[in-house]
Design a protein around this motif. Sequence first.
Motif, PDB file in Angstrom:
ATOM      1  N   SER A 295       0.830  -1.202   0.000  1.00  0.00           N
ATOM      2  CA  SER A 295       0.000   0.000   0.000  1.00  0.00           C
ATOM      3  C   SER A 295       0.864   1.251   0.000  1.00  0.00           C
ATOM      4  N   ALA A 296       0.316   2.305  -0.583  1.00  0.00           N
ATOM      5  CA  ALA A 296       0.915   3.620  -0.408  1.00  0.00           C
ATOM      6  C   ALA A 296       0.692   4.054   1.034  1.00  0.00           C
ATOM      7  N   VAL A 297       1.642   4.809   1.568  1.00  0.00           N
ATOM      8  CA  VAL A 297       1.586   5.215   2.974  1.00  0.00           C
ATOM      9  C   VAL A 297       1.852   6.706   3.073  1.00  0.00           C
ATOM     10  N   GLU A 298       1.033   7.387   3.865  1.00  0.00           N
ATOM     11  CA  GLU A 298       1.225   8.802   4.127  1.00  0.00           C
ATOM     12  C   GLU A 298       1.313   9.044   5.628  1.00  0.00           C
ATOM     13  N   LEU A 299       1.836  10.194   5.984  1.00  0.00           N
ATOM     14  CA  LEU A 299       1.987  10.550   7.395  1.00  0.00           C
ATOM     15  C   LEU A 299       0.641  10.475   8.108  1.00  0.00           C
ATOM     16  N   GLY A 300       0.606   9.752   9.231  1.00  0.00           N
ATOM     17  CA  GLY A 300      -0.594   9.643  10.050  1.00  0.00           C
ATOM     18  C   GLY A 300      -1.506   8.496   9.696  1.00  0.00           C
ATOM     19  N   ASP A 301      -1.179   7.728   8.657  1.00  0.00           N
ATOM     20  CA  ASP A 301      -2.020   6.590   8.298  1.00  0.00           C
ATOM     21  C   ASP A 301      -2.040   5.541   9.401  1.00  0.00           C
ATOM     22  N   PHE A 302      -3.201   4.902   9.564  1.00  0.00           N
ATOM     23  CA  PHE A 302      -3.375   3.799  10.515  1.00  0.00           C
ATOM     24  C   PHE A 302      -4.080   2.675   9.774  1.00  0.00           C
ATOM     25  N   PHE A 303      -3.460   1.482   9.762  1.00  0.00           N
ATOM     26  CA  PHE A 303      -3.969   0.365   8.976  1.00  0.00           C
ATOM     27  C   PHE A 303      -4.708  -0.688   9.812  1.00  0.00           C
ATOM     28  N   GLY A 304      -4.974  -0.396  11.087  1.00  0.00           N
ATOM     29  CA  GLY A 304      -5.915  -1.214  11.842  1.00  0.00           C
ATOM     30  C   GLY A 304      -5.349  -2.189  12.850  1.00  0.00           C
ATOM     31  N   TRP A 305      -4.113  -2.676  12.641  1.00  0.00           N
ATOM     32  CA  TRP A 305      -3.585  -3.692  13.550  1.00  0.00           C
ATOM     33  C   TRP A 305      -3.488  -3.140  14.973  1.00  0.00           C
ATOM     34  N   PRO A 306      -3.853  -3.938  15.994  1.00  0.00           N
ATOM     35  CA  PRO A 306      -4.336  -5.315  15.932  1.00  0.00           C
ATOM     36  C   PRO A 306      -5.853  -5.450  15.837  1.00  0.00           C
TER      37      PRO A 306
END
Length: 441
Positions: A295-306
């Motif tokens: 995935s592309a990632v930007e400052l402040g992104d949160f991908f859910g884990w855990p």
Amino acid sequence: MRRHVLLASSIFLLALLAFGYWFTRPDQARLSVADVSGTRPQITTPRPETWPTIGVAQAVGWPAGAMPTPAPGLKVQAFARGLTHPRWLLPLANGDVLVAESNSPPRNVGGVTGLVMSYLFKRAGAAVPSPNRITLLRDANGDGIAETRTVLIAGLNSPQGMALVGNTLYIANTDALVRVPFTPGETRITATPEVVVRYPGGGNHWARTVLADPRAGTLYVAVGSASNIAENGLDAERNRACLLEVDPRAKTFRVYAGGLRNPQGLAFEPRSGRLWVTVNERDMLGSDLAPDYMSAVELGDFFGWPYTYWGGYVDKRVQPQRPDLQQYSKRPDYALGPHTASLGLAFSQGAKLGARFANGALVGQHGSWNRQPVSGYKVVYVPFGPNGFPQAGARPVDVLTGFLDAEGQARGRPVGVSIDRAGGLLVADDVGDTVWRVAAR
């Protein structure tokens, strides 16, 4: 009376055996890897496991004369054989290639978990001590085979990622980002590494990668979680499961993006300049979940884990729940299949692999240990569009296969991928102890 006791004992024993059989049965995949790949993968109902499905391919190495199988129009040869657990690659502008020979630091894990982990490591070819070094490979005559090799620097601590900024080589040890002076062309570094920043080391996910952003003068370091779903508490996950943005001048860092269970490959997409990452997702939800991704990632992104996976699907095993974070869980851009262990990442611009592979991402899939049937054990290509994202509806295309033999044993396992100065694709194979080079015919 004795007859009743024997009968009761027999019934109990049969029940115990039946329970043991049920308890240890592997979860069989109901979907293909392709079904759980792409921009819109199939996300099925989870099948939580008390005992993990174990399906790692037995590591046997490459027999004499055997090599991986390239896609039509490509050819492959060994760039360097006889290495010790090569994991990551850094091609230099002068044609030299640095390879991190590394493995997990010693683990003190007891009980059933320790026994399972020990078994898996031995079966997967990952039980060798870490060489803790970076080796320089040199192909002086340009024939695609390294004639010489030199230990560039030793005595490191489970190193993996490397980045060269000017005449400074940054090395991502498992517990710290360090740097040493280095000028391309040199074959030996004698300086003592200087610590830039420290971060948590070891754990379930020990390997760290680093990518320099010369435009901003910063570096990104990928740090995986210590556990599967934070079962040991979130205190053990501080500054883990995230990307760190490092200021090398001030020797400080901040969390750039979080909720990434085990981020590994880092690369900038050439057209847009966006930062991309490959991520290994959680285990024990069955053979069809959850998909590894990039995935592309930007400052402040949160991908859910855990708490969640794939943009908001709740993992009910995690306690306490955080429903307030669900709406902030970013959906990844592209699924790479369940349990494929997608690690290496390189964009193909600059590679001379033909028009078919001219604009996209190359991904090294180390291969599953917890899926029936196994997944990964290959290098794949994901075609991108002019907008700097994967093409709609595109599925991964096999670039290099044959790491599994006819009996399903692992002759090799691809890890890091990179493009060399001449446009060849280099693949680090830590089970086959080889760096492979793929080029157009």
